[in-house]
Scaffold this active site. Structure first.
Site, mmCIF file in Angstrom:
data_model
loop_
_atom_site.group_PDB
_atom_site.id
_atom_site.type_symbol
_atom_site.label_atom_id
_atom_site.label_comp_id
_atom_site.label_asym_id
_atom_site.label_seq_id
_atom_site.Cartn_x
_atom_site.Cartn_y
_atom_site.Cartn_z
ATOM 1 N N ASP A 111 0.825 -1.235 0.132
ATOM 2 C CA ASP A 111 0.130 -0.011 0.000
ATOM 3 C C ASP A 111 0.689 1.151 -0.086
ATOM 4 O O ASP A 111 2.220 1.072 0.043
ATOM 5 C CB ASP A 111 -0.928 -0.061 1.023
ATOM 6 C CG ASP A 111 -0.490 -0.059 2.640
ATOM 7 O OD1 ASP A 111 0.627 0.545 2.775
ATOM 8 O OD2 ASP A 111 -0.976 -0.949 3.392
ATOM 9 N N LYS A 165 -4.050 2.540 0.064
ATOM 10 C CA LYS A 165 -5.146 3.223 0.887
ATOM 11 C C LYS A 165 -4.607 4.493 1.220
ATOM 12 O O LYS A 165 -3.257 4.687 1.331
ATOM 13 C CB LYS A 165 -5.551 2.718 2.236
ATOM 14 C CG LYS A 165 -5.536 1.079 2.187
ATOM 15 C CD LYS A 165 -6.009 0.763 3.614
ATOM 16 C CE LYS A 165 -5.937 -0.610 3.859
ATOM 17 N NZ LYS A 165 -6.205 -1.109 5.098
ATOM 18 N N MET A 190 -4.220 9.193 11.398
ATOM 19 C CA MET A 190 -5.250 9.270 10.481
ATOM 20 C C MET A 190 -5.997 10.522 10.939
ATOM 21 O O MET A 190 -7.412 10.363 10.585
ATOM 22 C CB MET A 190 -6.102 8.128 10.178
ATOM 23 C CG MET A 190 -5.344 6.920 10.018
ATOM 24 S SD MET A 190 -6.375 5.345 9.833
ATOM 25 C CE MET A 190 -6.715 5.106 11.700
HETATM 26 N N1 SAH Z 1 0.161 0.792 10.488
HETATM 27 C C1 SAH Z 1 0.497 2.168 10.376
HETATM 28 C C2 SAH Z 1 -0.536 2.920 10.608
HETATM 29 C C3 SAH Z 1 -1.640 2.930 9.603
HETATM 30 S S1 SAH Z 1 -2.770 4.375 9.801
HETATM 31 C C4 SAH Z 1 1.766 2.097 11.535
HETATM 32 O O1 SAH Z 1 1.808 1.336 12.259
HETATM 33 O O2 SAH Z 1 2.447 3.198 11.374
HETATM 34 C C5 SAH Z 1 -2.083 5.492 8.765
HETATM 35 C C6 SAH Z 1 -1.791 6.781 9.448
HETATM 36 O O3 SAH Z 1 -0.229 6.737 10.017
HETATM 37 C C7 SAH Z 1 -1.460 8.077 8.797
HETATM 38 O O4 SAH Z 1 -2.761 8.476 8.412
HETATM 39 C C8 SAH Z 1 -0.744 8.792 9.734
HETATM 40 O O5 SAH Z 1 -1.503 9.313 10.796
HETATM 41 C C9 SAH Z 1 0.356 7.809 10.340
HETATM 42 N N2 SAH Z 1 1.433 7.816 9.618
HETATM 43 C C10 SAH Z 1 2.110 6.665 8.868
HETATM 44 N N3 SAH Z 1 3.359 6.975 8.330
HETATM 45 C C11 SAH Z 1 3.721 8.319 8.945
HETATM 46 C C12 SAH Z 1 4.754 9.032 8.607
HETATM 47 N N4 SAH Z 1 5.701 8.541 7.793
HETATM 48 N N5 SAH Z 1 4.836 10.345 9.212
HETATM 49 C C13 SAH Z 1 3.617 10.647 9.994
HETATM 50 N N6 SAH Z 1 2.507 9.801 10.170
HETATM 51 C C14 SAH Z 1 2.618 8.752 9.532
#
Ligand code: SAH
Length: 244
Positions: A34, A56, A170
């Site tokens: 994704d 997504k 998110m």
């Molecule tokens: N499984 C992922 C989270 C999925 S939900 C994890 O463990 O990181 C997706 C959300 O994660 C995004 O909307 C944002 O809030 C956050 N996110 C993921 N990567 C990011 C990044 N590099 N910088 C800032 N926020 C991030």
């Protein structure tokens, strides 16, 4: 029948991929990935590896989750080593649990390879520890996707009165609602907030503000972004280390 690896890709910096994830990615016959996974990771794959994008964006799906489940299942019927690569950790708002349950029902073997979640690593790259002795003894990771005024809210807002750190994933599009709700439950208007965009990458940007002004200050920030609410945000003054 193949085996599926529900694999965490880490938050962006390719070196935050685990050794275990790298090992299986190199062997993969197909990678189902994704948007959040660093696309550079795909360069590690062997020749002939197939790539399926089911990305997504902030909860908006190109493919609905049931279709993604089916793509993974069908891939397992066709290939030996199936890597389902997800940003961060597959079980932190990654719907990896749903995918595992589906595979179990279909009798497909799977393994989970945890990843470094953005919830902890992105604040760390901004110089913000999610816990700190004497300042915050716990932290929560909360979905910011749900509008706080929703009547059927699953989020226990009343529990957020303590000073413990809250990390919203998110939630950038809901930043105004989230800040208002936290003030409404009794947090001071000048309570510290950070919004971190594209954390751990060269495009990382951090905006510091308060519950009252963060919506204004963070306007125009790019996704993915997360929100940190808590006194630990103030430690950034001393702990800021990552230069972009
Ligand atoms: N499984 C992922 C989270 C999925 S939900 C994890 O463990 O990181 C997706 C959300 O994660 C995004 O909307 C944002 O809030 C956050 N996110 C993921 N990567 C990011 C990044 N590099 N910088 C800032 N926020 C991030």
């Amino acid at each position: 029948m193949g085996k599926v690896y529900l694999t965490g890709a880490g938050p962006g910096d390719i070196e935050l991929l685990t050794l275990k994830a790298a090992k299986v990615i190199k062997k993969a016959d197909v990678v189902i990935y994704d948007r959040l996974a660093n696309p550079e990771i795909l360069k590690m794959c062997k020749d002939g590896c197939e790539f399926l994008y089911v990305g997504k964006e902030d909860g908006k799906h190109i493919l609905p989750q049931d279709k993604i489940n089916e793509v993974i299942y069908q891939s397992a019927l066709k290939y030996d080593i199936v890597v389902r690569l997800k940003g961060g950790d597959p079980f932190v708002f990654g719907r990896g649990g749903e995918e595992g349950i589906y595979l179990k029902k279909k009798g497909i073997e799977f393994e989970v390879i945890p990843g470094i979640t953005s919830a902890i690593s992105v604040p760390a790259y901004a110089g913000i520890p999610v816990t700190h002795r004497g300042i915050s003894a716990s932290f929560r990771v909360v979905t910011g996707h749900e509008a706080p005024n929703k009547e059927t809210s699953q989020i226990p807002w009343e529990n957020f009165k303590t000073d413990d750190t809250i990390v919203f994933l998110m939630g950038l599009h809901n930043l105004e609602n989230i800040s208002k709700k936290l003030i409404e439950i009794g947090k001071p208007k000048d309570f510290p907030v950070a919004v971190i965009s594209r954390g751990t990458s060269k495009e990382q940007k951090t905006i510091i503000g308060t519950l009252e002004n963060i919506t204004y200050l963070a306007k125009g920030l790019k996704t993915p972004a997360l929100i940190v609410v808590g006194k630990v945000v103030e430690l950034r003054d001393s702990l800021k280390w990552f230069k972009t």
